[in-house]
Design a protein around this motif. Sequence first.
Motif, PDB file in Angstrom:
ATOM      1  N   GLY A 199       2.114  -5.456   8.125  1.00  0.00           N
ATOM      2  CA  GLY A 199       1.097  -4.410   8.133  1.00  0.00           C
ATOM      3  C   GLY A 199       0.270  -4.320   9.400  1.00  0.00           C
ATOM      4  O   GLY A 199      -0.451  -3.353   9.617  1.00  0.00           O
ATOM      5  N   TYR A 200       0.337  -5.335  10.236  1.00  0.00           N
ATOM      6  CA  TYR A 200      -0.427  -5.332  11.490  1.00  0.00           C
ATOM      7  C   TYR A 200       0.444  -4.875  12.653  1.00  0.00           C
ATOM      8  O   TYR A 200       1.639  -5.184  12.692  1.00  0.00           O
ATOM      9  CB  TYR A 200      -0.949  -6.737  11.826  1.00  0.00           C
ATOM     10  N   ASN A 255      -2.425  -2.291   8.060  1.00  0.00           N
ATOM     11  CA  ASN A 255      -3.715  -2.960   8.122  1.00  0.00           C
ATOM     12  C   ASN A 255      -4.430  -2.718   9.452  1.00  0.00           C
ATOM     13  O   ASN A 255      -4.065  -3.296  10.483  1.00  0.00           O
ATOM     14  CB  ASN A 255      -3.491  -4.475   7.912  1.00  0.00           C
ATOM     15  N   ASP A 256      -5.414  -1.807   9.438  1.00  0.00           N
ATOM     16  CA  ASP A 256      -6.317  -1.620  10.576  1.00  0.00           C
ATOM     17  C   ASP A 256      -5.557  -1.370  11.890  1.00  0.00           C
ATOM     18  O   ASP A 256      -5.794  -2.025  12.900  1.00  0.00           O
ATOM     19  CB  ASP A 256      -7.208  -2.874  10.702  1.00  0.00           C
ATOM     20  N   VAL A 257      -4.627  -0.417  11.855  1.00  0.00           N
ATOM     21  CA  VAL A 257      -3.771  -0.179  13.024  1.00  0.00           C
ATOM     22  C   VAL A 257      -4.433   0.774  14.021  1.00  0.00           C
ATOM     23  O   VAL A 257      -4.886   1.864  13.664  1.00  0.00           O
ATOM     24  CB  VAL A 257      -2.386   0.357  12.586  1.00  0.00           C
ATOM     25  N   GLY A 316      -9.444   5.170   7.796  1.00  0.00           N
ATOM     26  CA  GLY A 316      -9.008   5.332   9.182  1.00  0.00           C
ATOM     27  C   GLY A 316      -8.765   6.784   9.551  1.00  0.00           C
ATOM     28  O   GLY A 316      -8.805   7.675   8.706  1.00  0.00           O
ATOM     29  N   GLU A 317      -8.519   6.989  10.843  1.00  0.00           N
ATOM     30  CA  GLU A 317      -8.377   8.349  11.376  1.00  0.00           C
ATOM     31  C   GLU A 317      -7.087   8.470  12.180  1.00  0.00           C
ATOM     32  O   GLU A 317      -6.637   7.509  12.795  1.00  0.00           O
ATOM     33  CB  GLU A 317      -9.553   8.672  12.299  1.00  0.00           C
ATOM     34  N   LEU A 374      -6.541   2.522  11.079  1.00  0.00           N
ATOM     35  CA  LEU A 374      -5.667   3.135  10.074  1.00  0.00           C
ATOM     36  C   LEU A 374      -5.165   2.084   9.074  1.00  0.00           C
ATOM     37  O   LEU A 374      -4.527   1.101   9.447  1.00  0.00           O
ATOM     38  CB  LEU A 374      -4.479   3.816  10.769  1.00  0.00           C
ATOM     39  N   THR A 375      -5.465   2.308   7.800  1.00  0.00           N
ATOM     40  CA  THR A 375      -5.144   1.339   6.746  1.00  0.00           C
ATOM     41  C   THR A 375      -4.605   2.070   5.530  1.00  0.00           C
ATOM     42  O   THR A 375      -5.092   3.139   5.172  1.00  0.00           O
ATOM     43  CB  THR A 375      -6.425   0.555   6.348  1.00  0.00           C
ATOM     44  N   LYS A 376      -3.576   1.476   4.913  1.00  0.00           N
ATOM     45  CA  LYS A 376      -3.045   2.014   3.663  1.00  0.00           C
ATOM     46  C   LYS A 376      -2.874   0.881   2.668  1.00  0.00           C
ATOM     47  O   LYS A 376      -2.170  -0.100   2.930  1.00  0.00           O
ATOM     48  CB  LYS A 376      -1.689   2.698   3.904  1.00  0.00           C
ATOM     49  N   GLN A 377      -3.540   1.043   1.529  1.00  0.00           N
ATOM     50  CA  GLN A 377      -3.490   0.024   0.496  1.00  0.00           C
ATOM     51  C   GLN A 377      -2.893   0.614  -0.773  1.00  0.00           C
ATOM     52  O   GLN A 377      -3.267   1.706  -1.201  1.00  0.00           O
ATOM     53  CB  GLN A 377      -4.916  -0.480   0.232  1.00  0.00           C
TER      54      GLN A 377
END
Length: 316
Positions: free
Chosen positions: A215-216, A23-25, A61-62, A12-15
């Motif tokens: 973000g991580y 970041n890539d959770v 991401g999902e 899961l990522t939000k930019q």
Amino acid sequence: MTKELAISTRGLTKQFDRYIAVNDVELQVAAGEVYGLIGPNGAGKTTLIRMLAAAEEPTTGEIYINGDRFLRDQSNPKLKQRLGYLPDDFPVYEDLTVWDYLDYFARLYRLREPRRTQRMREVLELVQLTSKRKSLIATLSRGMKQRLSLARTIIHEPILLLLDEPVSGLDPIARMQFREIIKTLREAGMTILISSHVLSDLAELCTSVGIMELGYLVESASLSELYRRLSRQQIILATLGDLDALKAELKNNPLVDNCEVLVGKNQVRVQFSGTPDDSAMLLRSLVEAGIPLSEFHCTQEDLETIFLKMGHQQAS
């Protein structure tokens, strides 16, 4: 059999433009848990919760809620019915009464009579505002307004509750009242994700915690596992006699480390790496050495200490 996951995210990522807020959770929260999301302001907690609440679209991401996937660019009404989301800045309508405010949201969620009135009574009872049902919201204290917001969030009986900084700005008594309500909801079988940067609020509420930084999701574990892995045992001792004699005696024990005198008290705190049997032997040896102990109790580093220690480990 593994417990069903109430929340599961993959990559899961939000930019936002060049800024990556989440970041890539990979987050997993089992059904029935109270999961505390900890981290400084700006760590990405709010963005993550907004995505889980379908108030924000992920960049990639999902997200799965109780095994069902959030579909992009769709309204996901079924999934939203299962969610209760309390943002950190949701307005309450000051010129409505408590009852009319709840009635408005109950209708939005299409609750029909007689269930609607029954449910409104239930949630008012739960958040201890029954006596205020005819009061204008403008007359309520900040703590009451926050409890009313929680009532509005659970009016449609969601199974997953997402609470973003729900106790920030509340006084200690209001915080305690809010925590008690959360415990009641958990006992009723709800899964609750609650974010805060006030660790003491979460330590006694949560079954698991996740720690976010920049973000991580840098850590995610059950509270008992975190304590087992990262919390050192401590012993607090006090003597009626000479502190130096106590400290000298403690130095003889190889399991005792870092003897610290507590300011303004005839007490010392030591780190202790032994078992309960070892601490009993330490107590016996001190008594046999003629130290007039007035206090001896074993404790553990609290969540705050663990969190700060982790921050130092990652910074170094």
